[in-house]
Design a protein around this motif. Structure first.
Motif, mmCIF file in Angstrom:
data_model
loop_
_atom_site.group_PDB
_atom_site.id
_atom_site.type_symbol
_atom_site.label_atom_id
_atom_site.label_comp_id
_atom_site.label_asym_id
_atom_site.label_seq_id
_atom_site.Cartn_x
_atom_site.Cartn_y
_atom_site.Cartn_z
ATOM 1 N N PHE A 6 0.841 -1.195 0.000
ATOM 2 C CA PHE A 6 0.000 0.000 0.000
ATOM 3 C C PHE A 6 0.876 1.245 0.000
ATOM 4 C CE2 PHE A 6 -2.053 -3.446 2.168
ATOM 5 C CZ PHE A 6 -3.331 -3.454 1.638
ATOM 6 N N ILE A 7 0.382 2.301 -0.657
ATOM 7 C CA ILE A 7 1.069 3.601 -0.649
ATOM 8 C C ILE A 7 0.107 4.623 -1.261
ATOM 9 C CG2 ILE A 7 2.198 3.432 -2.914
ATOM 10 C CD1 ILE A 7 4.771 4.525 -1.209
ATOM 11 N N SER A 8 0.383 5.901 -1.047
ATOM 12 C CA SER A 8 -0.445 6.938 -1.662
ATOM 13 C C SER A 8 0.335 8.244 -1.802
ATOM 14 C CB SER A 8 -1.713 7.195 -0.835
ATOM 15 O OG SER A 8 -1.400 7.898 0.345
ATOM 16 N N ASP A 9 -0.274 9.152 -2.540
ATOM 17 C CA ASP A 9 0.148 10.552 -2.613
ATOM 18 C C ASP A 9 1.529 10.793 -3.212
ATOM 19 O OD1 ASP A 9 -2.158 12.026 -1.271
ATOM 20 O OD2 ASP A 9 -1.714 10.462 0.200
ATOM 21 N N HIS A 10 1.840 10.094 -4.296
ATOM 22 C CA HIS A 10 3.109 10.374 -4.962
ATOM 23 C C HIS A 10 3.138 11.771 -5.589
ATOM 24 C CE1 HIS A 10 3.896 6.034 -4.646
ATOM 25 N NE2 HIS A 10 5.163 6.390 -4.780
ATOM 26 N N HIS A 11 2.025 12.205 -6.123
ATOM 27 C CA HIS A 11 1.968 13.523 -6.784
ATOM 28 C C HIS A 11 3.067 13.656 -7.847
ATOM 29 C CE1 HIS A 11 -0.822 15.998 -4.122
ATOM 30 N NE2 HIS A 11 -0.794 14.829 -3.519
ATOM 31 N N PHE A 12 3.246 12.612 -8.667
ATOM 32 C CA PHE A 12 4.245 12.690 -9.740
ATOM 33 C C PHE A 12 3.989 13.941 -10.579
ATOM 34 C CE2 PHE A 12 4.587 8.024 -9.040
ATOM 35 C CZ PHE A 12 5.963 7.949 -8.889
ATOM 36 N N GLY A 13 5.051 14.691 -10.858
ATOM 37 C CA GLY A 13 4.966 15.876 -11.693
ATOM 38 C C GLY A 13 4.505 17.138 -10.985
ATOM 39 N N HIS A 14 4.235 17.066 -9.713
ATOM 40 C CA HIS A 14 3.722 18.223 -8.959
ATOM 41 C C HIS A 14 4.893 18.934 -8.277
ATOM 42 C CE1 HIS A 14 0.736 19.709 -5.635
ATOM 43 N NE2 HIS A 14 1.149 20.690 -6.421
ATOM 44 N N LYS A 48 1.064 -7.428 -5.531
ATOM 45 C CA LYS A 48 -0.092 -6.557 -5.749
ATOM 46 C C LYS A 48 0.138 -5.286 -4.941
ATOM 47 C CE LYS A 48 -4.292 -8.284 -5.554
ATOM 48 N NZ LYS A 48 -5.579 -8.834 -5.039
ATOM 49 N N ILE A 49 -0.217 -4.142 -5.515
ATOM 50 C CA ILE A 49 -0.065 -2.885 -4.787
ATOM 51 C C ILE A 49 -1.304 -2.015 -4.974
ATOM 52 C CG2 ILE A 49 1.348 -1.922 -6.649
ATOM 53 C CD1 ILE A 49 2.766 -0.315 -4.231
ATOM 54 N N PHE A 50 -1.815 -1.551 -3.845
ATOM 55 C CA PHE A 50 -2.921 -0.600 -3.841
ATOM 56 C C PHE A 50 -2.331 0.792 -3.712
ATOM 57 C CE2 PHE A 50 -5.037 -4.423 -2.347
ATOM 58 C CZ PHE A 50 -6.302 -4.350 -2.932
ATOM 59 N N HIS A 51 -2.628 1.644 -4.695
ATOM 60 C CA HIS A 51 -2.233 3.051 -4.593
ATOM 61 C C HIS A 51 -3.492 3.805 -4.177
ATOM 62 C CE1 HIS A 51 -0.860 7.063 -5.363
ATOM 63 N NE2 HIS A 51 0.373 6.566 -5.430
ATOM 64 N N LEU A 52 -3.429 4.458 -3.019
ATOM 65 C CA LEU A 52 -4.622 5.078 -2.455
ATOM 66 C C LEU A 52 -4.778 6.551 -2.854
ATOM 67 C CD1 LEU A 52 -4.738 3.347 1.039
ATOM 68 C CD2 LEU A 52 -5.552 2.560 -1.166
ATOM 69 N N GLY A 53 -4.422 6.857 -4.062
ATOM 70 C CA GLY A 53 -4.787 8.131 -4.654
ATOM 71 C C GLY A 53 -3.723 9.201 -4.730
ATOM 72 N N ASP A 54 -4.015 10.174 -5.590
ATOM 73 C CA ASP A 54 -3.138 11.296 -5.910
ATOM 74 C C ASP A 54 -1.812 10.809 -6.482
ATOM 75 O OD1 ASP A 54 -5.199 12.869 -5.090
ATOM 76 O OD2 ASP A 54 -4.174 13.771 -3.394
ATOM 77 N N PHE A 55 -1.942 10.100 -7.590
ATOM 78 C CA PHE A 55 -0.783 9.478 -8.217
ATOM 79 C C PHE A 55 0.022 10.447 -9.077
ATOM 80 C CE2 PHE A 55 1.370 7.078 -11.566
ATOM 81 C CZ PHE A 55 2.091 6.188 -10.799
ATOM 82 N N SER A 56 -0.621 11.139 -10.040
ATOM 83 C CA SER A 56 0.136 11.922 -11.013
ATOM 84 C C SER A 56 -0.588 13.187 -11.429
ATOM 85 C CB SER A 56 0.395 11.070 -12.261
ATOM 86 O OG SER A 56 0.987 11.831 -13.294
ATOM 87 N N PHE A 57 0.193 14.231 -11.632
ATOM 88 C CA PHE A 57 -0.297 15.501 -12.165
ATOM 89 C C PHE A 57 0.104 15.647 -13.631
ATOM 90 C CE2 PHE A 57 -1.179 16.036 -7.921
ATOM 91 C CZ PHE A 57 -1.641 17.298 -7.582
ATOM 92 N N LEU A 58 0.696 14.627 -14.204
ATOM 93 C CA LEU A 58 1.248 14.674 -15.560
ATOM 94 C C LEU A 58 0.212 14.266 -16.604
ATOM 95 C CD1 LEU A 58 4.581 12.969 -14.550
ATOM 96 C CD2 LEU A 58 4.288 15.389 -15.123
ATOM 97 N N ASN A 59 0.542 14.463 -17.871
ATOM 98 C CA ASN A 59 -0.354 14.024 -18.932
ATOM 99 C C ASN A 59 -0.332 12.489 -19.020
ATOM 100 O OD1 ASN A 59 1.865 13.164 -20.523
ATOM 101 N ND2 ASN A 59 2.004 15.133 -21.553
ATOM 102 N N LYS A 60 -1.234 11.944 -19.851
ATOM 103 C CA LYS A 60 -1.368 10.487 -19.905
ATOM 104 C C LYS A 60 -0.087 9.803 -20.377
ATOM 105 C CE LYS A 60 -5.134 8.783 -21.689
ATOM 106 N NZ LYS A 60 -6.086 8.230 -22.675
#
Length: 170
Positions: A6-14, A48-60
């Motif tokens: 489990f992990i969350s809030d990477h905010h890639f690109g932010h 298996k990994i659950f990402h609990l949101g706010d992954f990326s601010f980047l384009n697709k």
């Protein structure tokens, strides 16, 4: 045998998250490469990994590049910053599963982006992100924001065992 993480809030690109949360990176490129390395240092392809949101601010396209570098079967629970994009966007970006709502894991763990209200009599644990460097007091919450975990996913067993330790000390 596979492990669940489990992990969350990477905010890639932010870029601004570095200052907002006092992250130890000089720029977003250093932050990105460091977070990918820490993820892959523990998560194997068969995990298996659950990402609990706010992954990326980047384009697709750029988000897809990052997701493709990350090990594991990736399940995203949408966070407040992810919700501007439909589930299909995140699936096309490379997530194996995407949920718009909290999930229940192992009949005991509520997985959500934002902390959920947990009555003191409830026997459940809310595994969440969203509040970054802050922590809710009590045995009903486990914050998996990257700032809490040195940017490294935490295993189900680590969470489960910490709950047992907390209850024994209570």
């Amino acid at each position: 045998m596979s492990t669940t993480y489990f992990i969350s809030d990477h905010h890639f690109g932010h870029k601004n998250i570095i200052d907002f949360e006092n992250r130890p990176f000089s720029d977003v490129d250093e932050m990105t490469s460091n977070m990918i390395a820490k993820w892959n240092a523990v998560v194997r392809k068969e995990d298996k990994i659950f990402h609990l949101g706010d992954f990326s601010f980047l384009n697709k396209e750029r988000t897809q590049e990052i997701v493709s570098q990350l090990n594991g079967y990736k399940i995203l629970i949408l966070g407040n910053h992810d919700r501007g994009r439909p589930r299909t966007w995140w699936l096309e970006a490379g997530f194996d599963e995407v949920s718009e709502y909290p999930l229940i894991y192992m009949n005991f763990f509520f997985l959500s982006h934002e902390p959920m209200y947990m009555n003191k009599q409830m026997p459940y644990l809310n595994v969440h992100g969203h509040i970054h460097g802050q922590k809710y007091e009590g045995r009903h919450y486990y914050n998996v924001s990257v700032e809490q975990l040195d940017y490294t996913p935490v295993s189900f067993e680590q969470i489960r065992d910490s709950v047992v330790v907390d209850e024994e000390q209570a």
